[in-house]
Design an enzyme around this catalytic site. Structure first.
Site, mmCIF file in Angstrom:
data_model
loop_
_atom_site.group_PDB
_atom_site.id
_atom_site.type_symbol
_atom_site.label_atom_id
_atom_site.label_comp_id
_atom_site.label_asym_id
_atom_site.label_seq_id
_atom_site.Cartn_x
_atom_site.Cartn_y
_atom_site.Cartn_z
ATOM 1 N N LYS A 1 0.844 -1.198 0.000
ATOM 2 C CA LYS A 1 0.000 0.000 0.000
ATOM 3 C C LYS A 1 0.875 1.242 0.000
ATOM 4 O O LYS A 1 1.557 1.544 0.974
ATOM 5 C CB LYS A 1 -0.927 0.026 1.231
ATOM 6 C CG LYS A 1 -2.012 1.082 1.057
ATOM 7 C CD LYS A 1 -2.477 1.727 2.331
ATOM 8 C CE LYS A 1 -1.705 2.904 2.826
ATOM 9 N NZ LYS A 1 -1.765 4.134 2.010
ATOM 10 N N GLU B 1 10.715 15.379 15.994
ATOM 11 C CA GLU B 1 11.281 15.041 14.688
ATOM 12 C C GLU B 1 10.771 16.072 13.678
ATOM 13 O O GLU B 1 9.570 16.136 13.400
ATOM 14 C CB GLU B 1 10.871 13.637 14.218
ATOM 15 C CG GLU B 1 11.530 13.320 12.881
ATOM 16 C CD GLU B 1 10.988 12.089 12.160
ATOM 17 O OE1 GLU B 1 9.871 11.659 12.463
ATOM 18 O OE2 GLU B 1 11.689 11.600 11.270
ATOM 19 N N GLU C 1 10.012 0.546 10.408
ATOM 20 C CA GLU C 1 11.019 1.591 10.192
ATOM 21 C C GLU C 1 10.317 2.899 10.501
ATOM 22 O O GLU C 1 9.474 3.349 9.727
ATOM 23 C CB GLU C 1 11.515 1.578 8.742
ATOM 24 C CG GLU C 1 12.195 0.294 8.315
ATOM 25 C CD GLU C 1 13.496 0.020 9.054
ATOM 26 O OE1 GLU C 1 13.989 0.893 9.778
ATOM 27 O OE2 GLU C 1 13.996 -1.103 8.921
ATOM 28 N N GLY D 1 3.083 3.724 13.396
ATOM 29 C CA GLY D 1 3.725 2.408 13.456
ATOM 30 C C GLY D 1 3.303 1.636 14.694
ATOM 31 O O GLY D 1 3.079 0.418 14.647
ATOM 32 N N CYS E 1 14.220 10.191 6.617
ATOM 33 C CA CYS E 1 14.240 9.677 7.999
ATOM 34 C C CYS E 1 15.630 9.817 8.616
ATOM 35 O O CYS E 1 15.760 10.132 9.790
ATOM 36 C CB CYS E 1 13.744 8.243 8.039
ATOM 37 S SG CYS E 1 14.524 7.189 6.814
ATOM 38 N N THR F 1 6.235 7.227 13.860
ATOM 39 C CA THR F 1 6.311 6.322 15.019
ATOM 40 C C THR F 1 4.928 6.041 15.609
ATOM 41 O O THR F 1 4.590 4.894 15.921
ATOM 42 C CB THR F 1 7.267 6.903 16.082
ATOM 43 O OG1 THR F 1 8.590 6.919 15.521
ATOM 44 C CG2 THR F 1 7.295 6.060 17.347
ATOM 45 N N GLY G 1 7.063 4.571 8.374
ATOM 46 C CA GLY G 1 6.306 5.812 8.537
ATOM 47 C C GLY G 1 6.490 6.370 9.928
ATOM 48 O O GLY G 1 7.488 6.080 10.617
HETATM 49 P P1 NDP Z 1 2.583 8.008 8.096
HETATM 50 O O1 NDP Z 1 2.764 7.109 9.256
HETATM 51 O O2 NDP Z 1 1.565 9.058 8.173
HETATM 52 O O3 NDP Z 1 2.231 7.179 6.760
HETATM 53 C C1 NDP Z 1 2.989 6.093 6.332
HETATM 54 C C2 NDP Z 1 2.093 5.111 5.629
HETATM 55 O O4 NDP Z 1 1.164 4.590 6.587
HETATM 56 C C3 NDP Z 1 1.248 5.716 4.494
HETATM 57 O O5 NDP Z 1 1.058 4.758 3.494
HETATM 58 C C4 NDP Z 1 -0.073 5.985 5.212
HETATM 59 O O6 NDP Z 1 -1.183 6.074 4.334
HETATM 60 C C5 NDP Z 1 -0.164 4.780 6.112
HETATM 61 N N1 NDP Z 1 -1.043 4.956 7.259
HETATM 62 C C6 NDP Z 1 -1.449 6.118 7.837
HETATM 63 N N2 NDP Z 1 -2.276 5.853 8.871
HETATM 64 C C7 NDP Z 1 -2.395 4.498 8.942
HETATM 65 C C8 NDP Z 1 -3.102 3.610 9.797
HETATM 66 N N3 NDP Z 1 -3.869 4.075 10.794
HETATM 67 N N4 NDP Z 1 -2.983 2.281 9.600
HETATM 68 C C9 NDP Z 1 -2.199 1.789 8.598
HETATM 69 N N5 NDP Z 1 -1.519 2.587 7.744
HETATM 70 C C10 NDP Z 1 -1.601 3.919 7.927
HETATM 71 O O7 NDP Z 1 4.036 8.562 7.830
HETATM 72 P P2 NDP Z 1 4.465 9.611 6.753
HETATM 73 O O8 NDP Z 1 3.993 9.176 5.416
HETATM 74 O O9 NDP Z 1 4.057 10.951 7.250
HETATM 75 O O10 NDP Z 1 6.043 9.471 6.775
HETATM 76 C C11 NDP Z 1 6.833 10.272 7.539
HETATM 77 C C12 NDP Z 1 7.402 9.528 8.722
HETATM 78 O O11 NDP Z 1 8.009 8.322 8.275
HETATM 79 C C13 NDP Z 1 8.503 10.274 9.427
HETATM 80 O O12 NDP Z 1 8.314 10.129 10.812
HETATM 81 C C14 NDP Z 1 9.789 9.564 9.008
HETATM 82 O O13 NDP Z 1 10.862 9.664 9.868
HETATM 83 C C15 NDP Z 1 9.295 8.170 8.866
HETATM 84 N N6 NDP Z 1 10.155 7.461 7.944
HETATM 85 C C16 NDP Z 1 10.963 6.494 8.447
HETATM 86 C C17 NDP Z 1 11.843 5.828 7.628
HETATM 87 C C18 NDP Z 1 12.692 4.731 8.173
HETATM 88 O O14 NDP Z 1 13.194 3.950 7.377
HETATM 89 N N7 NDP Z 1 12.870 4.620 9.462
HETATM 90 C C19 NDP Z 1 11.949 6.124 6.207
HETATM 91 C C20 NDP Z 1 11.031 7.157 5.775
HETATM 92 C C21 NDP Z 1 10.158 7.789 6.629
HETATM 93 P P3 NDP Z 1 -1.705 7.539 3.851
HETATM 94 O O15 NDP Z 1 -0.648 8.091 2.992
HETATM 95 O O16 NDP Z 1 -2.946 7.245 3.132
HETATM 96 O O17 NDP Z 1 -1.923 8.352 5.100
#
Ligand code: NDP
Length: 476
Positions: free
Chosen positions: A169, A380, A244, A227, A278, A224, A222
């Site tokens: 997704k 962050e 991650e 996650g 990230c 924390t 995504g």
């Molecule tokens: P989000 O957690 O908002 O979204 C990540 C993914 O999760 C998207 O596909 C999102 O869908 C989906 N999602 C959102 N809500 C839910 C839910 N309730 N249940 C299941 N899936 C869900 O993160 P961001 O996209 O804002 O990414 C930024 C964050 O990611 C930062 O904190 C960054 O540090 C971290 N990150 C970490 C990395 C690592 O490797 N450690 C690498 C890159 C980013 P939708 O888009 O539809 O909301």
């Protein structure tokens, strides 16, 4: 565009659509199906149906298909990069790097596809023990918007190489290039149903995927907080997880560092992808003895950044991916200044100028004399803000670096080997760089400690995570 399920382009069962906007202009670039739980169930059926034949295929043959996919992706590098820039915002050269990185990861798993082996142990009183590495089944992958195609490859590469099928997704704001790459992977020979891309919101498609009772593995990248929510849902079914999550990487500049190289790297890494990485340098800690000359060098580097639409020539930093993201950054900068916890040295606002009038731009921002309680330091910050703190000892710098709930990456800049090893051993992070930051080759395991996540992506470690171990004891 349509999503891809069972090797076909399909619409969502409920018929809804999600608009994909260009962050540099706010205009729609495409729209995709708003998938829901019903679409996840269809994808699960397709992935289950394809699983047996794919899991039994010679691993080298699976690897060959991944290698061919890498070749097809490279063949369309410019088109894919443009598509990524239009939906994500990053400059074209960064988009090219990312698409190239996606191909590199698939090619890496091609190169190690023959190395997936178990063990055989002759045991005197038991006969023989065979340890088999088996595919886990249908894997779920939830992807963020900041590096959508690279992070998708980090999950697809090892999972498919190990003989699993996948439901992926993408983030709602960046699904387009991923869908194109999925179609190319099918053209490379991936059988229908091995990779299914279901678009849709996190709260609908993402939530349904993360609580599916029969997943063999779930990998989430995504925020924390999201996650942890995903992990709680997956925990109900004891689904193995890779998380991650967020990061707040510290970079320590020691008094003996090559200051020019350190300043160049701090600016390049913090403002890459408009600060939405990230493992970006999010907290810069500089030794008092070199603070003044280092800041002069750093200011020169930040001043050279050209902000504008990623498709324009000469632009080195694009917009943020969403207006909400920009507002969060602006308010953290405002609050830091208002409470006297930091001083804006450069930037701090949306840039002026016609090219940036409609998009979600923010100036590259440098903040000095930052205190530990500053929002730009303790939260962050996923945007182009670089806070700098000064310190008078290496031990103090390490203590400051470790005073974070995150532990993704960290770097130390020094010419002294002892200091480098001391830092590498005492920094609480999944990755420690010495005299560099942010580089993540596909062969090196990557992941966080503390609230930055669990499990590892990349390298043979990731391949291992997408298998389950079966022990077989044989007595003659
Ligand atoms: P989000 O957690 O908002 O979204 C990540 C993914 O999760 C998207 O596909 C999102 O869908 C989906 N999602 C959102 N809500 C839910 C839910 N309730 N249940 C299941 N899936 C869900 O993160 P961001 O996209 O804002 O990414 C930024 C964050 O990611 C930062 O904190 C960054 O540090 C971290 N990150 C970490 C990395 C690592 O490797 N450690 C690498 C890159 C980013 P939708 O888009 O539809 O909301």
């Amino acid at each position: 565009m349509q999503m891809r399920v069972g090797g076909r382009a399909v619409d969502a069962a409920g018929g809804g659509r999600i608009s994909v906007l260009n962050p540099a202009t706010g205009a729609a670039v495409d729209d995709v199906p708003a998938g829901t739980a019903e679409d996840i169930d269809h994808a699960f059926d397709a992935a289950t149906g394809a699983g047996d034949a794919w899991g039994r295929m010679d691993p080298r043959q699976r690897g060959k298909i991944l290698g061919e996919a890498a070749r097809l992706i490279r063949g369309q590098l410019d088109d894919l990069a443009r598509s990524l820039t239009e939906e994500q915002g990053k400059p074209l050269h960064e988009a090219r790097n990312e698409v190239q990185g996606c191909a590199n990861v698939l090619e890496y798993y091609h190169s190690i596809s023959g190395s997936l082996r178990g063990e055989s142990m002759p045991l005197a009183s038991y006969g023989y023990a065979l340890v088999r590495k088996e595919p886990v089944g249908v894997c779920g992958a939830i992807i963020p918007w900041n590096m959508p195609v690279l992070i998708a490859a980090w999950k697809m590469g090892p999972a498919l190489c190990a003989g699993n099928t996948m439901i992926l997704k993408p983030a709602s704001s960046t699904p387009v290039t991923t869908l194109r790459i999925a179609a190319l992977m099918e053209s490379a020979g991936l059988p229908p149903g091995v990779l299914n891309v279901v678009t849709g919101s996190g709260t609908a498609a993402g939530a349904a995927l993360s609580c599916h009772p029969d997943l063999g593995h779930l990998s989430f990248t995504g925020d924390t907080a999201t996650g942890m929510e995903v992990a709680a849902r997956a925990g109900r079914h004891a689904t193995p997880l890779t998380l991650e999550l967020g990061g707040s990487d510290a970079m320590i500049v020691c008094a003996d560092a090559d200051l020019g190289a350190a300043a160049a790297a701090a600016a390049a890494n913090r403002f890459y992808n408009c600060g939405q990485t990230c493992t970006a340098v999010k907290r810069l800690i500089v030794d008092d003895a070199v603070y003044v000359p280092f800041m002069e060098l750093l200011k020169g580097r930040v001043a050279a950044i050209v902000t504008g639409p990623g498709t324009e020539k000469g632009v080195t930093m694009g917009p943020l991916n969403s207006p909400e993201g920009r507002e969060r950054i602006a308010s953290a900068v405002r609050e830091t200044e208002a409470c006297g916890a930091g001083r804006i040295v450069m930037g701090g606002d949306a840039p002026r100028g016609a090219a940036c009038a409609d998009g979600w731009f923010f100036e590259p921002t440098l903040m000095a004399d930052v205190a530990p309680e500053a929002p730009v330091w303790c939260e962050e910050i996923f945007g182009p803000v670089l806070p700098v703190m000064r310190t008078d000892s290496f031990d103090d710098a390490v203590t400051i670096a470790n005073a974070s709930e995150y532990g993704l990456g960290a770097s130390v800049w020094t010419r002294d080997l002892d200091t480098a090893f001391q830092a590498a051993e005492s920094l609480e992070a999944g990755v420690v760089w010495v005299n560099q930051h942010l580089r993540l080759p596909p062969d090196v395991p990557f992941g966080g400690v503390k609230k930055s996540g669990v499990g590892r992506e990349n390298g043979a470690d990731a391949l291992e995570q997408y298998t389950r171990t079966k022990s077989i004891l044989i007595r003659r």
